[in-house]
Structure formats: structure tokens, C-alpha cells
Design a protein around this motif. Structure first.
Motif, PDB file in Angstrom:
ATOM      1  N   PRO A   1      40.294 -10.600   9.284  1.00 44.50           N
ATOM      2  CA  PRO A   1      40.223  -9.132   9.203  1.00 44.50           C
ATOM      3  C   PRO A   1      39.383  -8.644   8.029  1.00 44.50           C
ATOM      4  N   VAL A   2      39.456  -9.382   6.904  1.00 44.03           N
ATOM      5  CA  VAL A   2      38.680  -8.967   5.721  1.00 44.03           C
ATOM      6  C   VAL A   2      37.184  -9.075   6.011  1.00 44.03           C
ATOM      7  N   LEU A   3      36.779 -10.209   6.623  1.00 45.10           N
ATOM      8  CA  LEU A   3      35.351 -10.397   6.927  1.00 45.10           C
ATOM      9  C   LEU A   3      34.867  -9.346   7.926  1.00 45.10           C
ATOM     10  N   ARG A   4      35.684  -9.050   8.951  1.00 42.06           N
ATOM     11  CA  ARG A   4      35.302  -8.032   9.930  1.00 42.06           C
ATOM     12  C   ARG A   4      35.219  -6.662   9.276  1.00 42.06           C
ATOM     13  N   TYR A   5      36.109  -6.430   8.305  1.00 40.73           N
ATOM     14  CA  TYR A   5      36.106  -5.158   7.577  1.00 40.73           C
ATOM     15  C   TYR A   5      34.821  -5.009   6.766  1.00 40.73           C
ATOM     16  N   LEU A   6      34.389  -6.139   6.162  1.00 41.78           N
ATOM     17  CA  LEU A   6      33.205  -6.100   5.299  1.00 41.78           C
ATOM     18  C   LEU A   6      31.909  -5.933   6.094  1.00 41.78           C
ATOM     19  N   TRP A   7      31.919  -6.381   7.351  1.00 47.61           N
ATOM     20  CA  TRP A   7      30.684  -6.334   8.134  1.00 47.61           C
ATOM     21  C   TRP A   7      30.310  -4.879   8.447  1.00 47.61           C
ATOM     22  N   PRO A   8      29.016  -4.507   8.347  1.00 45.65           N
ATOM     23  CA  PRO A   8      28.605  -3.114   8.609  1.00 45.65           C
ATOM     24  C   PRO A   8      29.136  -2.609   9.955  1.00 45.65           C
ATOM     25  N   GLN A   9      29.559  -1.351   9.938  1.00 38.33           N
ATOM     26  CA  GLN A   9      30.249  -0.796  11.103  1.00 38.33           C
ATOM     27  C   GLN A   9      29.288  -0.159  12.107  1.00 38.33           C
ATOM     28  N   GLY A  10      28.780  -0.964  13.010  1.00 37.77           N
ATOM     29  CA  GLY A  10      28.034  -0.509  14.186  1.00 37.77           C
ATOM     30  C   GLY A  10      27.053   0.623  14.012  1.00 37.77           C
ATOM     31  N   GLN A  11      26.286   0.635  12.926  1.00 37.03           N
ATOM     32  CA  GLN A  11      25.263   1.677  12.807  1.00 37.03           C
ATOM     33  C   GLN A  11      23.982   1.185  13.458  1.00 37.03           C
ATOM     34  N   GLN A  12      23.478   1.967  14.367  1.00 32.80           N
ATOM     35  CA  GLN A  12      22.252   1.590  15.074  1.00 32.80           C
ATOM     36  C   GLN A  12      21.079   2.375  14.503  1.00 32.80           C
ATOM     37  N   GLU A  13      19.918   1.735  14.542  1.00 33.17           N
ATOM     38  CA  GLU A  13      18.710   2.434  14.104  1.00 33.17           C
ATOM     39  C   GLU A  13      18.396   3.518  15.130  1.00 33.17           C
ATOM     40  N   ALA A  14      18.054   4.729  14.643  1.00 29.79           N
ATOM     41  CA  ALA A  14      17.742   5.823  15.556  1.00 29.79           C
ATOM     42  C   ALA A  14      16.485   5.470  16.360  1.00 29.79           C
ATOM     43  N   VAL A  15      16.607   5.508  17.686  1.00 25.10           N
ATOM     44  CA  VAL A  15      15.462   5.159  18.533  1.00 25.10           C
ATOM     45  C   VAL A  15      14.719   6.438  18.899  1.00 25.10           C
ATOM     46  N   GLN A  16      13.445   6.459  18.613  1.00 28.83           N
ATOM     47  CA  GLN A  16      12.621   7.630  18.917  1.00 28.83           C
ATOM     48  C   GLN A  16      11.285   7.107  19.400  1.00 28.83           C
ATOM     49  N   THR A  17      10.742   7.688  20.461  1.00 32.38           N
ATOM     50  CA  THR A  17       9.456   7.194  20.968  1.00 32.38           C
ATOM     51  C   THR A  17       8.348   8.214  20.749  1.00 32.38           C
ATOM     52  N   LYS A  18       8.705   9.431  20.407  1.00 37.87           N
ATOM     53  CA  LYS A  18       7.709  10.487  20.258  1.00 37.87           C
ATOM     54  C   LYS A  18       8.159  11.436  19.157  1.00 37.87           C
ATOM     55  N   VAL A  19       7.204  11.888  18.343  1.00 39.93           N
ATOM     56  CA  VAL A  19       7.573  12.787  17.257  1.00 39.93           C
ATOM     57  C   VAL A  19       6.395  13.708  16.914  1.00 39.93           C
ATOM     58  N   VAL A  20       6.716  14.908  16.463  1.00 38.65           N
ATOM     59  CA  VAL A  20       5.659  15.796  15.968  1.00 38.65           C
ATOM     60  C   VAL A  20       5.394  15.389  14.521  1.00 38.65           C
ATOM     61  N   ALA A  21       4.189  14.845  14.272  1.00 36.99           N
ATOM     62  CA  ALA A  21       3.886  14.304  12.944  1.00 36.99           C
ATOM     63  C   ALA A  21       3.297  15.346  12.005  1.00 36.99           C
ATOM     64  N   ALA A  22       2.599  16.330  12.568  1.00 38.70           N
ATOM     65  CA  ALA A  22       1.963  17.354  11.729  1.00 38.70           C
ATOM     66  C   ALA A  22       1.501  18.512  12.601  1.00 38.70           C
ATOM     67  N   LYS A  23       1.014  19.543  11.963  1.00 39.83           N
ATOM     68  CA  LYS A  23       0.409  20.665  12.686  1.00 39.83           C
ATOM     69  C   LYS A  23      -1.098  20.418  12.755  1.00 39.83           C
TER      70      LYS A  23
END
Lengths: 359, 141
Positions: free
Chosen positions: B25-47
Motif C-alpha cells: 500500500p505504501v508503494l502504491r500510495y507513493l506512485w503518481p496518481q494517474g495524471q495524464q499528459e493533456a492531449v491536444q492536436t491543434k492550437v492557436v499559436a499566435a495572431k
């Protein structure tokens, strides 16, 4: 001494056996010879550790370990809290001086072959302490959430991530997520103020206990000379305290004339500033990573360098078991040459980092 | 096998199982809690017109930085800004017309290819489009 004081002393002596302890301390001796100067660096490292714990506890009162407030809390400590600039500067300067003292302590132990039988575990615990203090320096560096520390952490954690097989999992564990963010800051704070200090205190206990049990080593080169010892208490302690006082004066001067900088707040979506480099004690590795080609015999240069550092560290840890001549109380010049090459490499690469930025 | 050694095995096994029951339980507690990298395929970079010629801008693409460059020829180019060496954020060096990583002096051309230094792989190039008044950057494919 008045009767009341004597009575009080007798009260504590009866319970803590102070007299017996002083008697024991009086029997302890330390070898005195022309290399005995190097013995003092261990005591100085211990003194600086105490200073770090004291100033670290004080900083905890105002430091806020969140991405939004960490940098602001450092600005507050440096500009608003009375003597906050002094406490933080002492903590930061001492951290750097302590690592320098540990380098000197470790290399002097190496060159005097003080690791030889039966002090192998003193060396091993000392080397592990050195690694722990590097980790303390690395974890503490991110806490102000400044631009330089942010990118230093990114490089450092990617080095860990480049380790074959376990690297990616190790990196994720250290970062607390896929990228550097609040989880990383929380983990570094947790490591810096709880896990690493507790581990260091336990190891210091073992290290000092071994030094007390086994005593200090006399160099092999002095085996044919008559042994001369001085009492540990008070002669050696007086010299120790003199060293602590001198280093404290140096820290005071540095803090007053060169208070530790705050730096710009980290922006994860800004370019890495030109001329970035890590803390000085990591620069020899940093410059190695700069000069190594992208591929060496189809292996990525970065992976090769990381494996090289790890293998080097492992060999360094095992020195007492590898140096068989020293174990038999004989000179081992090949190990001395290795030590000279290694210390020269570290010194040259460190100097090059500052003198040739476009290495 | 003696009765003593059987008992030792059971005792040792119980101790190991108890330690594992506490450690897991301690090791599972220490392991990072399921944070996923935000997936984005398109973005407005500038005007449109925001960038001066021969300059650059770092923009946010999911959880990572991207770099938008207005090249000396006036072409808009975009790449990941994460250096392939040790993940520092690259910048555009307008003097040499190259992309530069200040951490370990890695250098890339305006196609993302490595010119010099330790980076082991090229920078991922993005697609740049002008949509209305926005410069939109998207991942290829």
C-alpha cells in the motif's frame, strides 16, 4: 561552583552518568601527523549540516510549496521578513559550501586511503551520504520555483529518465506526473524536508558511530614513523571549533556582501535562457553531456554518459573492496593516479563550464 | 528437512508476507496518481502579423511548449520546442537562422534536423495554417 550548582550537576550526573561519559571522552585520542589537517573536514561537514537543519526549519515558517506561491514566498522572505534574507542566504551559501567540503572530505579520505580495512563501511556510508547531499541540493534547488531551477530540474530528471529500462518509471516517480508541475514541487518539497534529511541523519549516525568505534585512520605512508596521538577532548575539539568558527565567519561575510539571488519566476512555456547551467557541483556532468557526440557506436551519447556516471559512481563506492594493496597496508599508487585523473577531470570540466560557455 | 527448518520457513514466510502487506500500500500510495499528459492536436499559436520577421514565439501545445518561427524568408514554421536531448525549451537564433538549445548547445536547422551538438533526433515539425486572424498549429498526420 556554588553548592546549588554542584547539587544540580550531581542530580544530572546520577541520571545521565555524565562523569562516566567525560571519562570515556578523555580516553579517546586522534592521530597527529602532517596529514591530520584533512581530518577536520568531516567535523566541518557535520557542523554545516546542523546549520542547514536549523536554517531549513526557520525557512519552513514562510515558504509555501505551491507553484503559484513558492517564488512569491521566497521574495517575501528575502524582502519583507526581518532577517529573512540572512536566513535564506545562510541556507543557500551553506548548501554550496557543504557540498564543497564533502568533496574535499571524500577526496582526502581517498588519497589517504582511509577507506582500507576495517573502514570499508565508513567509506560506503560516507559516499551514500555524499549522494544524499547531492540529492538534497538538487531537490532544494527547485523549491524557489525560479527559471534556472525549473530548467535544471527538467535536465536532471531527464538524465534520470535516460537510464536504461527503469529510467522512464524513475522519471515519472520523481516528477509525480508526465511534466514538471505542482506534483513535482510537492514531491521535491517532501523529499527535501522529510525523506532525505531523515535518511541523512540515520546515515550520519552510522558514519559517526563507525568513526568512533574504529577511530581515525593513520595513512599507510606514515607506517614506519612513530605514532603520536592527541586527546580528542579537549585538544582536537578545540581545533574543530576553530574550523567551525572560521567557516561561520566566511558564510557571514558571503551572506552580507553577496546575499543569495531570488531569480526570475519559472515560466514552463518560455525558452530556456541562454547561458543556463546547473549548480556548480553538477557542472562537470553538465559539460560532459555537452561535449559527448549524439551517437557513439550507434548508442545514444546521452545514454552512454549516464551509464558512465553510474558505473563510475558504483566503482567509487566499491573502492575499499577493489584496492587490495591498501587493504594489506601497502601503498597503492594506481588508485592514487585514478583519484588524480578523476579530480582533475571534475576540476577542468567545472572550470570550462564557466570559462567556455559555448563548449 | 528438520522440524526446526520447516518452522523457520513458515516464520520467515510470515514475516515476508507481513512486510509485503505493509509495503505494497505504501508503494502504491507513493506512485503518481494517474495524471495524464493533456492531449491536444491543434492550437492557436499566435495572431496573424503578431511575429516580426526573423523572430519567434513559444506557445503552449497541450502540456508542452512549441516554437513558432517567422523565418528570414517570411515563412511561418512550427516545431515542438522540447529539445530531443534533455528536454530543454529551444529558442530561435536570429543571427544564424537556426534553432538553438542553450542547455547543451544543440542546434537544429529550419527543417528541425540536427546540425550540431548532442541531440539524438530532429525536432517534430508541425503544420502551420492561417485561419481567419489566427495562426493555427497542428500535429502532422
Amino acid at each position: 561552583m556554588g553548592p546549588k550548582t554542584a547539587g544540580l550537576l550531581a542530580f544530572f550526573d546520577e541520571r545521565f552518568k555524565i562523569g562516566a561519559l567525560l571519562k570515556l571522552a578523555g580516553k579517546k585520542t586522534v592521530p597527529e601527523h602532517r596529514h591530520a589537517f584533512w581530518y577536520f573536514f568531516g567535523g566541518i561537514a557535520l557542523f554545516l549540516t546542523v546549520l542547514q537543519i536549523a536554517t531549513g526549519i526557520l525557512l519552513l515558517l514562510y515558504y509555501v510549496p505551491t507553484v503559484d506561491a513558492a517564488h512569491e514566498s521566497i521574495v517575501f522572505i528575502m524582502s519583507q521578513v526581518k532577517f529573512g534574507w540572512l536566513i535564506r542566504s545562510v541556507h543557500s551559501w551553506t548548501a554550496n559550501i557543504l557540498i564543497g567540503v564533502l568533496f574535499v572530505h571524500m577526496f582526502s579520505t581517498f588519497f589517504l586511503k582511509a577507506y582500507r580495512r576495517p573502514r570499508e563501511l565508513t567509506w560506503v556510508s560516507g559516499f551514500l551520504l555524499f549522494v544524499l547531499f547531492l540529492a538534497l541540493g538538487f531537490s532544494g534547488y527547485l523549491l524557489p520555483w525560479s527559471e534556472l531551477s525549473f530548467f535544471a530540474t527538467r535536465v536532471g530528471t531527464n538524465i534520470a529518465g535516460g537510464f536504461p529500462v527503469i529510467g522512464p518509471a524513475l522519471k515519472q516517480f520523481i516528477l509525480g506526473g508526465p511534466t514538471i508541475g505542482q506534483s513535482t514541487l510537492t514531491r521535491f518539497f517532501w523529499l527535501h524536508v522529510a525523506v532525505l534529511p531523515l535518511a541523512a541523519l540515520a546515515l550520519i549516525g552510522i558514519h559517526v558511530l563507525l568513526v568512533q568505534i574504529l577511530g581515525m585512520s593513520r595513512p599507510v605512508s606514515l607506517a614506519d614513523r612513530p605514532a603520536r596521538d592527541i586527546p580528542f577532548f579537549p585538544d582536537f575539539i578545540y581545533k574543530d571549533v576553530l574550523g567551525w568558527t572560521l567557516i561561520l565567519i566566511l558564510i557571514g561575510i558571503l551572506c552580507v556582501f553577496l546575499p543569495w539571488e531570488i531569480g526570475r519566476k519559472a515560466d514552463p512555456f518560455a525558452s530556456t535562457p541562454v547561458g543556463i547551467k546547473p549548480e556548480w557541483y553538477f557542472t562537470f556532468m553538465f559539460s560532459t553531456l555537452k561535449i559527448i557526440p549524439s551517437h557513439v557506436l550507434s548508442i545514444e551519447g546521452e545514454t552512454l554518459a549516464i551509464l558512465g556516471f553510474f558505473a563510475g559512481g558504483l566503482l567509487w563506492l566499491l573502492v575499499p573492496f577493489l584496492d587490495r594493496r591498501a587493504a594489506r597496508e601497502k601503498p597503492s599508487p594506481s588508485f592514487t593516479v585514478i583519484g588524480i585523473i578523476l579530480s582533475l577531470y571534475i576540476a577542468v570540466m567545472t572550470v570550462l563550464t564557466y570559462t567556455v560557455p559555448r563548449l | 528437512m528438520t522440524r526446526r527448518s520447516v518452522l523457520n520457513v513458515f516464520l520467515g514466510g510470515s514475516l515476508a508476507a507481513t512486510a509485503a502487506a505493509f509495503l505494497y500500500p505504501v508503494l502504491r500510495y507513493l506512485w503518481p496518481q494517474g495524471q495524464q499528459e493533456a492531449v491536444q492536436t491543434k492550437v492557436v499559436a499566435a495572431k496573424t502579423g503578431e511575429l516580426a520577421p526573423n523572430s519567434f514565439k513559444i506557445f503552449r501545445f497541450g502540456d508542452s511548449p512549441g516554437i513558432l518561427i517567422d523565418s528570414p524568408e517570411g515563412t511561418l514554421l512550427a516545431f515542438t520546442a522540447v529539445c530531443t536531448h534533455l528536454s530543454c525549451t529551444v529558442r530561435y537564433d536570429s543571427d544564424s537562422g537556426t534553432i538553438y538549445c542553450p542547455c547543451h548547445n544543440g542546434r537544429f536547422d529550419l527543417s528541425g534536423r540536427v546540425i550540431s551538438g548532442p541531440p539524438p533526433a530532429p525536432l517534430e515539425e508541425y503544420v502551420v495554417e492561417s485561419v481567419g486572424g489566427d495562426i493555427v498549429v497542428s500535429k502532422k498526420g
